[in-house]
Design a protein around this motif. Sequence first.
Motif, PDB file in Angstrom:
ATOM      1  N   THR A 155     -14.583  -3.991  30.760  1.00 43.83           N
ATOM      2  CA  THR A 155     -14.279  -4.639  32.033  1.00 43.83           C
ATOM      3  C   THR A 155     -15.478  -4.688  32.970  1.00 43.83           C
ATOM      4  O   THR A 155     -15.771  -5.728  33.576  1.00 43.83           O
ATOM      5  N   ALA A 156     -16.199  -3.587  33.111  1.00 41.99           N
ATOM      6  CA  ALA A 156     -17.332  -3.540  34.038  1.00 41.99           C
ATOM      7  C   ALA A 156     -18.441  -4.493  33.601  1.00 41.99           C
ATOM      8  O   ALA A 156     -19.061  -5.165  34.433  1.00 41.99           O
ATOM      9  N   LEU A 157     -18.705  -4.571  32.300  1.00 42.69           N
ATOM     10  CA  LEU A 157     -19.712  -5.498  31.799  1.00 42.69           C
ATOM     11  C   LEU A 157     -19.253  -6.942  31.952  1.00 42.69           C
ATOM     12  O   LEU A 157     -20.066  -7.837  32.236  1.00 42.69           O
ATOM     13  N   GLN A 158     -17.965  -7.183  31.785  1.00 36.61           N
ATOM     14  CA  GLN A 158     -17.426  -8.522  32.028  1.00 36.61           C
ATOM     15  C   GLN A 158     -17.610  -8.932  33.489  1.00 36.61           C
ATOM     16  O   GLN A 158     -17.892 -10.087  33.793  1.00 36.61           O
ATOM     17  N   LEU A 172     -32.648  -9.603  51.982  1.00 33.81           N
ATOM     18  CA  LEU A 172     -31.471  -9.089  52.685  1.00 33.81           C
ATOM     19  C   LEU A 172     -30.205  -9.386  51.892  1.00 33.81           C
ATOM     20  O   LEU A 172     -29.310  -8.535  51.794  1.00 33.81           O
ATOM     21  N   PHE A 173     -30.133 -10.567  51.294  1.00 27.86           N
ATOM     22  CA  PHE A 173     -28.987 -10.903  50.452  1.00 27.86           C
ATOM     23  C   PHE A 173     -28.920  -9.979  49.239  1.00 27.86           C
ATOM     24  O   PHE A 173     -27.842  -9.492  48.878  1.00 27.86           O
ATOM     25  N   LEU A 174     -30.074  -9.740  48.603  1.00 29.06           N
ATOM     26  CA  LEU A 174     -30.118  -8.850  47.445  1.00 29.06           C
ATOM     27  C   LEU A 174     -29.561  -7.478  47.792  1.00 29.06           C
ATOM     28  O   LEU A 174     -28.801  -6.881  47.014  1.00 29.06           O
ATOM     29  N   PHE A 175     -29.926  -6.970  48.967  1.00 31.70           N
ATOM     30  CA  PHE A 175     -29.451  -5.656  49.393  1.00 31.70           C
ATOM     31  C   PHE A 175     -27.927  -5.636  49.492  1.00 31.70           C
ATOM     32  O   PHE A 175     -27.268  -4.746  48.949  1.00 31.70           O
ATOM     33  N   PHE A 176     -27.350  -6.614  50.183  1.00 31.44           N
ATOM     34  CA  PHE A 176     -25.898  -6.603  50.393  1.00 31.44           C
ATOM     35  C   PHE A 176     -25.127  -6.873  49.104  1.00 31.44           C
ATOM     36  O   PHE A 176     -24.081  -6.249  48.866  1.00 31.44           O
ATOM     37  N   ILE A 177     -25.628  -7.765  48.256  1.00 30.41           N
ATOM     38  CA  ILE A 177     -24.881  -8.074  47.030  1.00 30.41           C
ATOM     39  C   ILE A 177     -24.978  -6.909  46.044  1.00 30.41           C
ATOM     40  O   ILE A 177     -24.035  -6.635  45.288  1.00 30.41           O
ATOM     41  N   SER A 178     -26.107  -6.168  46.056  1.00 33.56           N
ATOM     42  CA  SER A 178     -26.228  -4.980  45.214  1.00 33.56           C
ATOM     43  C   SER A 178     -25.293  -3.882  45.701  1.00 33.56           C
ATOM     44  O   SER A 178     -24.643  -3.199  44.896  1.00 33.56           O
ATOM     45  N   LEU A 179     -25.226  -3.714  47.010  1.00 36.18           N
ATOM     46  CA  LEU A 179     -24.288  -2.752  47.598  1.00 36.18           C
ATOM     47  C   LEU A 179     -22.854  -3.119  47.230  1.00 36.18           C
ATOM     48  O   LEU A 179     -22.053  -2.255  46.837  1.00 36.18           O
ATOM     49  N   GLY A 180     -22.507  -4.400  47.345  1.00 31.54           N
ATOM     50  CA  GLY A 180     -21.160  -4.849  47.008  1.00 31.54           C
ATOM     51  C   GLY A 180     -20.818  -4.619  45.547  1.00 31.54           C
ATOM     52  O   GLY A 180     -19.682  -4.244  45.219  1.00 31.54           O
ATOM     53  N   ALA A 181     -21.798  -4.830  44.655  1.00 33.03           N
ATOM     54  CA  ALA A 181     -21.555  -4.606  43.222  1.00 33.03           C
ATOM     55  C   ALA A 181     -21.234  -3.145  42.951  1.00 33.03           C
ATOM     56  O   ALA A 181     -20.310  -2.830  42.184  1.00 33.03           O
ATOM     57  N   TRP A 182     -21.993  -2.243  43.560  1.00 30.55           N
ATOM     58  CA  TRP A 182     -21.736  -0.807  43.381  1.00 30.55           C
ATOM     59  C   TRP A 182     -20.343  -0.437  43.888  1.00 30.55           C
ATOM     60  O   TRP A 182     -19.583   0.279  43.217  1.00 30.55           O
ATOM     61  N   LEU A 183     -19.982  -0.937  45.057  1.00 26.25           N
ATOM     62  CA  LEU A 183     -18.675  -0.622  45.633  1.00 26.25           C
ATOM     63  C   LEU A 183     -17.535  -1.176  44.781  1.00 26.25           C
ATOM     64  O   LEU A 183     -16.487  -0.531  44.620  1.00 26.25           O
ATOM     65  N   PHE A 184     -17.740  -2.367  44.219  1.00 21.88           N
ATOM     66  CA  PHE A 184     -16.677  -2.961  43.408  1.00 21.88           C
ATOM     67  C   PHE A 184     -16.483  -2.190  42.099  1.00 21.88           C
ATOM     68  O   PHE A 184     -15.348  -1.996  41.644  1.00 21.88           O
ATOM     69  N   ILE A 185     -17.578  -1.751  41.489  1.00 18.47           N
ATOM     70  CA  ILE A 185     -17.451  -0.937  40.278  1.00 18.47           C
ATOM     71  C   ILE A 185     -16.763   0.388  40.607  1.00 18.47           C
ATOM     72  O   ILE A 185     -15.937   0.897  39.832  1.00 18.47           O
ATOM     73  N   LYS A 186     -17.074   0.965  41.769  1.00 23.16           N
ATOM     74  CA  LYS A 186     -16.367   2.171  42.215  1.00 23.16           C
ATOM     75  C   LYS A 186     -14.874   1.895  42.323  1.00 23.16           C
ATOM     76  O   LYS A 186     -14.046   2.715  41.920  1.00 23.16           O
ATOM     77  N   TYR A 187     -14.544   0.723  42.849  1.00 24.54           N
ATOM     78  CA  TYR A 187     -13.127   0.373  42.967  1.00 24.54           C
ATOM     79  C   TYR A 187     -12.485   0.235  41.579  1.00 24.54           C
ATOM     80  O   TYR A 187     -11.367   0.735  41.352  1.00 24.54           O
ATOM     81  N   LEU A 188     -13.170  -0.421  40.658  1.00 23.58           N
ATOM     82  CA  LEU A 188     -12.624  -0.577  39.312  1.00 23.58           C
ATOM     83  C   LEU A 188     -12.396   0.771  38.643  1.00 23.58           C
ATOM     84  O   LEU A 188     -11.445   0.949  37.877  1.00 23.58           O
ATOM     85  N   LYS A 189     -13.268   1.738  38.932  1.00 23.54           N
ATOM     86  CA  LYS A 189     -13.161   3.058  38.317  1.00 23.54           C
ATOM     87  C   LYS A 189     -12.096   3.930  38.993  1.00 23.54           C
ATOM     88  O   LYS A 189     -11.401   4.687  38.326  1.00 23.54           O
TER      89      LYS A 189
END
Length: 382
Positions: free
Chosen positions: A325-328, A141-158
């Motif tokens: 930036t995204a890789l960092q 369950l943690f993996l699901f939410f943290i993966s979702l958060g990573a995608w959303l944050f990269i969307k924000y950076l872009k």
Amino acid sequence: MKNKIFIILIAIAILLKLSLFIFAELHAPQAKFLIDTKWYLDSAEGLADYGAFARLENSELQYEFYRTPGYPFFLYLFHFLFKVPLAGIIFLQIILSVAGAYFVYRTAALIDPRLSKLSALIILFDPAITIHSLLLLSETLFLFFISLGAWLFIKYLKENQLSALLWTALALVAATYVKPISYYLGFFLALFMFVKLSRTNLKKFLGHTLFFLLIVYVCLGIWQYRNYTHFKRPLFCSANSPSDVKSYGLAGKYAREGNIQGTLPLHYYSQETARCLLELLTNPGSFKYFNSDPLKKLGKVIGYPWIILVMIGFVAGLTKIKRETALQFLALIAFYFITTSILAAPEDIDSRFRIPMMPFAAGLSAYGWIKILQNNKGQANF
């Protein structure tokens, strides 16, 4: 990597997960129950019976303080409210692990489309992720939410859209309610975001940073306030308390070992850190829970070469990120989870502690292998 091959590999990964699920249910149904499972089920039952995150001990209702309520709420919702059997909960976790791989795929595609397929396959085939999706524990369950958060944050950076940042904050909150290891991650993300983006528009991104911190820590503060009302301690959970860190963490381990004779603190902590890091990054996960010696041996035969290949790519990727930036971002979060795992639980580290970092390590590993193949062949076609 051709689309047809990619789809076949996804199908193989899912079939492997389902085959292990069926095997465990038929031959080792007790495998899904570990020591922590009883606590999660008792807390979920307490929510169903008493409307509170509490467990009945010696005929008294004891409010929970040591752990967070995310996974018990998941069990309450599906097992106690919707009456899904525990085998069905495991099946849901398999779906969540595949969904986590999908968000890793989407994250990598935003960073560099060449990374997406290999990143997703790393998550799908990772032995530790597969094993823990078959156990009644909070890792999937943690993996699901943290993966979702990573995608959303990269969307924000872009895109720099506040809506993406809001959903990132909520995904991080959800992940932290499942496992408190990410409690301080909001500060790291806020600092990263401000440093990387504020040079273009200081006022705008200062506002975004403060907005992100406000959402994350107001939402987490609700549970801290609950703990203060019951225990008079404004902590998110007692596992985050200084006393617990001193009792179980790396910082106090030298004293707990009795100031080991003939070993200086610096030497001792260097050895312990190296041991924990090696265990964290090289333990592929064990099939010991499934009551099958052939499966356990096969897991070792496949698992160790697998984790070696993933970590070679991970280390290579870390050396090549430069100013991307995204890789960092991927490197920062992987480093955060590595560090917090070693500092918080040096005596208990095993493959499950690597799961939180895998959505980020997968992207870096894919990037590293692309660079390795480019150097060897001039180009890589993924």
